[in-house]
Structures are given as C-alpha cells and as structure tokens.
Design a protein around this motif. Structure first.
Motif, short mmCIF file in Angstrom:
data_model
loop_
_atom_site.label_atom_id
_atom_site.label_comp_id
_atom_site.label_asym_id
_atom_site.label_seq_id
_atom_site.Cartn_x
_atom_site.Cartn_y
_atom_site.Cartn_z
N ILE A 58 113.31 -18.06 -70.32
CA ILE A 58 113.96 -16.78 -70.57
C ILE A 58 115.25 -16.65 -69.76
O ILE A 58 116.26 -16.17 -70.27
CB ILE A 58 112.99 -15.61 -70.26
CG1 ILE A 58 111.88 -15.55 -71.31
CG2 ILE A 58 113.72 -14.28 -70.18
CD1 ILE A 58 112.34 -15.21 -72.71
N SER A 59 115.24 -17.10 -68.51
CA SER A 59 116.44 -16.96 -67.68
C SER A 59 117.61 -17.78 -68.25
O SER A 59 118.76 -17.31 -68.26
CB SER A 59 116.16 -17.36 -66.23
OG SER A 59 115.77 -18.71 -66.16
N LYS A 60 117.34 -18.98 -68.73
CA LYS A 60 118.41 -19.81 -69.33
C LYS A 60 118.94 -19.18 -70.61
O LYS A 60 120.14 -19.20 -70.88
CB LYS A 60 117.89 -21.22 -69.63
CG LYS A 60 117.48 -22.02 -68.42
CD LYS A 60 118.69 -22.50 -67.68
CE LYS A 60 118.25 -23.42 -66.56
NZ LYS A 60 119.36 -23.84 -65.74
N ILE A 61 118.04 -18.61 -71.39
CA ILE A 61 118.44 -17.98 -72.65
C ILE A 61 119.28 -16.73 -72.37
O ILE A 61 120.32 -16.51 -73.00
CB ILE A 61 117.20 -17.64 -73.51
CG1 ILE A 61 116.46 -18.93 -73.89
CG2 ILE A 61 117.58 -16.83 -74.74
CD1 ILE A 61 115.05 -18.72 -74.38
N GLY B 239 123.68 -19.37 -83.09
CA GLY B 239 124.64 -20.40 -82.72
C GLY B 239 124.73 -20.67 -81.23
O GLY B 239 125.53 -21.47 -80.78
N ILE B 240 123.91 -19.99 -80.44
CA ILE B 240 123.91 -20.16 -78.99
C ILE B 240 123.03 -21.35 -78.62
O ILE B 240 121.93 -21.49 -79.15
CB ILE B 240 123.38 -18.89 -78.30
CG1 ILE B 240 124.28 -17.70 -78.64
CG2 ILE B 240 123.26 -19.08 -76.79
CD1 ILE B 240 123.73 -16.36 -78.21
N GLN B 241 123.54 -22.22 -77.73
CA GLN B 241 122.75 -23.37 -77.26
C GLN B 241 122.52 -23.20 -75.75
O GLN B 241 123.34 -23.58 -74.93
CB GLN B 241 123.50 -24.68 -77.52
CG GLN B 241 122.80 -25.91 -76.95
CD GLN B 241 121.43 -26.14 -77.56
OE1 GLN B 241 121.31 -26.33 -78.76
NE2 GLN B 241 120.40 -26.12 -76.74
N PRO B 242 121.35 -22.61 -75.38
CA PRO B 242 121.04 -22.45 -73.95
C PRO B 242 120.78 -23.81 -73.30
O PRO B 242 120.52 -24.80 -73.98
CB PRO B 242 119.77 -21.60 -73.95
CG PRO B 242 119.65 -21.03 -75.32
CD PRO B 242 120.35 -21.98 -76.23
N ALA B 243 120.84 -23.84 -71.97
CA ALA B 243 120.58 -25.07 -71.22
C ALA B 243 119.10 -25.39 -71.14
O ALA B 243 118.71 -26.45 -70.68
CB ALA B 243 121.16 -24.95 -69.82
N GLY B 244 118.25 -24.48 -71.59
CA GLY B 244 116.80 -24.70 -71.57
C GLY B 244 116.10 -23.63 -72.38
O GLY B 244 116.73 -22.76 -72.97
N TRP C 168 104.81 -18.64 -73.21
CA TRP C 168 105.40 -19.82 -73.84
C TRP C 168 105.91 -19.49 -75.24
O TRP C 168 107.05 -19.81 -75.60
CB TRP C 168 104.33 -20.92 -73.90
CG TRP C 168 104.74 -22.15 -74.62
CD1 TRP C 168 104.52 -22.46 -75.93
CD2 TRP C 168 105.45 -23.28 -74.07
NE1 TRP C 168 105.04 -23.68 -76.24
CE2 TRP C 168 105.61 -24.22 -75.11
CE3 TRP C 168 105.94 -23.58 -72.82
CZ2 TRP C 168 106.25 -25.42 -74.93
CZ3 TRP C 168 106.58 -24.79 -72.65
CH2 TRP C 168 106.73 -25.69 -73.69
N ASP C 169 105.07 -18.82 -76.04
CA ASP C 169 105.46 -18.46 -77.40
C ASP C 169 106.65 -17.51 -77.40
O ASP C 169 107.55 -17.63 -78.23
CB ASP C 169 104.28 -17.84 -78.15
CG ASP C 169 103.18 -18.84 -78.44
OD1 ASP C 169 103.44 -20.06 -78.36
OD2 ASP C 169 102.04 -18.41 -78.73
N GLY C 170 106.65 -16.56 -76.47
CA GLY C 170 107.76 -15.61 -76.37
C GLY C 170 109.07 -16.29 -76.03
O GLY C 170 110.12 -15.97 -76.59
N GLU C 171 109.01 -17.25 -75.10
CA GLU C 171 110.21 -17.98 -74.72
C GLU C 171 110.73 -18.82 -75.88
O GLU C 171 111.94 -18.86 -76.13
CB GLU C 171 109.94 -18.87 -73.51
CG GLU C 171 109.81 -18.09 -72.22
CD GLU C 171 109.52 -18.97 -71.02
OE1 GLU C 171 109.03 -20.10 -71.19
OE2 GLU C 171 109.78 -18.50 -69.90
N LEU C 172 109.82 -19.47 -76.59
CA LEU C 172 110.27 -20.28 -77.73
C LEU C 172 110.86 -19.42 -78.84
O LEU C 172 111.83 -19.81 -79.49
CB LEU C 172 109.12 -21.14 -78.26
CG LEU C 172 108.71 -22.30 -77.36
CD1 LEU C 172 107.57 -23.09 -77.99
CD2 LEU C 172 109.88 -23.22 -77.08
N GLU C 173 110.29 -18.23 -79.05
CA GLU C 173 110.83 -17.34 -80.07
C GLU C 173 112.22 -16.85 -79.67
O GLU C 173 113.13 -16.79 -80.50
CB GLU C 173 109.89 -16.15 -80.28
CG GLU C 173 110.30 -15.25 -81.43
CD GLU C 173 110.50 -15.98 -82.74
OE1 GLU C 173 111.49 -15.66 -83.44
OE2 GLU C 173 109.70 -16.87 -83.08
#
Length: 104
Positions: free
Chosen positions: A62-65, A54-59, A40-45
């Motif tokens: 990790i896959s969305k990012i 400036g990137i806005q992922p859809a979620g 969870w922490d890794g994904e949020l980082e």
C-alpha cells in the motif's frame, strides 16, 4: 491437579481454581491468517487499480502504491517506477524544474 486436593470444588476468588478452569484453543490464531489474506487481497486490488490508470508502482504494498499515486498527482501524468526512479523524490519543486528543462 494437586490443587484439587485442597479445593475439590471451585472457590470464588481462588486464582488456582480459576487457572484450572481455563481451556486453551487456537481461537484467534486462525483468524490472523484471514486478516493477512484480506490485507494481501486489498493490496493487490489497489495495485491492479493503479496499473489500470497507467501507474507503475515500485511494489505491491500500500505504501508503494500511495507514493506512486502521489507522484502521479504531482507530475500530472502516470508515474512509472521502472523509468522514473524513486517516487519519494518527486516533489512539486522537482517537477517544476523538470518541466522547465523539458524532461516532462
């Protein structure tokens, strides 16, 4: 415990004796929570780092990012899921056509 009447002492190779000697505890069950928190922490980082660029992922997964980063690389500018749609449809040939029409 009936087995102890037959074997008061553990006998080498006896499955019943071996089973009676097992001790149960929570062991790895508690470490799974720690692994989940690390993920969870890794994904949020990773999400924070993408937003800082400036990137806005859809979620926040990790896959969305990763998809948003890939789309940004293909387009040559920061991807924004709120205005650009699904990052999976952005391919090299799509970007070429969009640039031809002046959208990008």
């Amino acid at each position: 415990m009936k087995h102890r009447e037959k074997h008061p002492e553990d006998i080498e190779g006896c499955f019943g004796c071996k089973v009676l000697g097992l001790q149960m505890n929570s062991g790895d069950a508690s470490s799974n929570k720690a692994t989940s928190n690390k993920k969870w922490d890794g994904e949020l980082e990773a999400y924070r780092a993408a937003r800082a660029e400036g990137i806005q992922p859809a979620g926040t997964t990790i896959s969305k990012i990763q998809e948003a980063r890939r789309a940004s690389d293909v387009m040559g500018k920061a991807f924004d899921a709120t205005t650009m749609g699904d990052s999976r449809i952005i391919q090299n040939n799509t970007v070429t056509k969009l640039k031809e029409v002046g959208v990008i």
